[in-house]
Design an enzyme around this catalytic site. Structure first.
Site, short mmCIF file in Angstrom:
data_model
loop_
_atom_site.label_atom_id
_atom_site.label_comp_id
_atom_site.label_asym_id
_atom_site.label_seq_id
_atom_site.Cartn_x
_atom_site.Cartn_y
_atom_site.Cartn_z
N GLU A 1 0.81 -1.22 0.00
CA GLU A 1 0.00 0.00 0.00
C GLU A 1 0.85 1.27 0.00
O GLU A 1 0.54 2.22 -0.73
CB GLU A 1 -0.96 0.00 1.19
CG GLU A 1 -2.22 -0.84 0.99
CD GLU A 1 -1.95 -2.33 1.15
OE1 GLU A 1 -2.82 -3.14 0.76
OE2 GLU A 1 -0.87 -2.69 1.66
N HIS B 1 -10.02 -5.49 10.51
CA HIS B 1 -10.60 -5.21 9.20
C HIS B 1 -11.98 -4.54 9.31
O HIS B 1 -12.77 -4.60 8.38
CB HIS B 1 -10.76 -6.51 8.39
CG HIS B 1 -9.46 -7.15 8.03
ND1 HIS B 1 -8.70 -7.84 8.93
CD2 HIS B 1 -8.78 -7.19 6.86
CE1 HIS B 1 -7.62 -8.30 8.34
NE2 HIS B 1 -7.63 -7.90 7.08
#
Length: 352
Positions: free
Chosen positions: A81, A150
């Site tokens: 990322e 998450h």
């Protein structure tokens, strides 16, 4: 089949779009249409992220775009990322318009230095000479059964930072109009979608389906008018608030439901006008309570003349102040539910 039809009808009742001859459009297809239309409109727009190209996206939001636009404009990245977010920011500084997809915004924590220090601050640090027209988008907040790492909402995280614009769409109209606005914006925009809404269809007008349809960033929408209390919310919690409003209406309580759409800039004026009419306010969000969106709204009311129009304290309905549990029952207990909103409204109004 009958149960499914009833669910669809109940969802229809949540929309304020004209239902006559309205077409159903899923949030996923609305986002896909926004990407397609903007890539067709401007060759500087390109998409990059994990599995966005040949796999059509982890959630199929970019379905068909790689086949249509090719490798140069729909780019599969490694699982890094910070790396691909940095590449995207650099491309934006060089004049392109990247759309950087995070498979989930939880993974954006790996890239937060690029989002904040590189994207959000450059226009200011360059004395207005370097724009960074970039979009960071992907699913935000709680999904289902994916536990603590998450499931968090980044609405408060990113809306805290000057230099960023932050939008949080609820339905298909929001998703298409806000993403198109984000792509056209000259500054960095964070688009916080919700995984649980991707497959949900909402009725949309011909206007929404038009290629020129764009929503203004920084403007909220009154989803349901009311006179007794204001409920301010965003993203998936709009659905919860509307369901609660339906239940309250059966008891003679008319709640005005405001879908924020944009978290930064926040449409304070729409909130102020509503509260000056209803004299009561409840905020609803899936994020944590401390320093949350509801907290910011409370502060703005306190600092404004609207405070003197309140007949009772503001009440926040939020996610529970714990990391998200994995167990299904505990997960449900950790997120705002319809009874929580109804209870909050009753307490604010003094209804027993």
């Amino acid at each position: 089949m009958l149960a499914s039809a009833v669910r669809n009808l109940s969802r229809r009742s949540f929309s304020t779009s004209k239902a006559v001859s309205a077409q159903q459009l899923t949030v996923r297809d609305a986002l896909n249409a926004a990407l397609d239309e903007e890539m067709e409109r401007d060759e500087k727009v390109f998409l990059l992220g994990e599995e966005v190209a040949q796999y059509d996206g982890a959630y199929k939001v970019s379905r068909g775009l790689w086949k249509k636009y090719g490798d140069k404009r729909v780019i599969d990245t490694p699982i890094t990322e910070m790396g691909f977010a940095g590449i995207a920011v650099g491309a934006a500084m060089a004049g392109l318009r990247p759309v950087c997809e995070f498979m989930t915004f939880n993974f954006s924590m790996q890239a937060i230095d690029q989002v904040i220090n590189s994207a959000a601050k450059t226009f200011y640090m360059s004395a207005g000479t370097v724009n960074v027209p970039i979009v960071f988008r992907g699913p935000n907040g709680a999904a289902a059964g994916v536990a603590a790492q998450h499931s968090q909402c980044f609405g408060a995280w990113y809306s805290h930072c000057p230099g960023l614009k932050v939008v949080s769409p609820y339905d298909s109209e929001d998703a298409k109009g806000l993403l198109k606005a984000a792509i056209r914006d000259p500054d960095p925009v964070v688009v916080l979608e919700n995984e649980m809404l991707y497959g949900v269809g909402y009725p949309v007008s011909d206007q929404v389906l038009d290629k020129n349809f764009v929503l203004p960033i920084g403007k909220a929408k009154i989803m349901r008018p009311g006179k007794h209390i204001t409920i301010v919310t965003h993203s998936k919690s709009v659905e919860t608030a509307l369901q609660a409003a339906n239940e309250l209406a059966g008891k003679g309580i008319e709640a005005e439901v405001i879908n924020l759409r944009s978290l930064r800039p926040l449409d304070s004026e729409t909130i102020f006008k509503s509260v000056q009419k209803t004299h009561h306010l409840v905020t609803v969000e899936q994020g944590w309570p401390q320093s949350g969106i509801g907290s910011e709204i409370c502060a703005r009311i306190m600092e404004h003349e609207t405070f003197f129009h309140l007949d009772a304290p503001i009440w926040r309905v939020t996610g529970v102040d714990v990391p998200m549990p994995y167990a299904k029952t505990l997960e449900a207990a950790a997120l705002p539910q319809v009874p929580d909103v109804v209870t909050a409204v009753n307490k604010v109004l003094g209804v027993k």
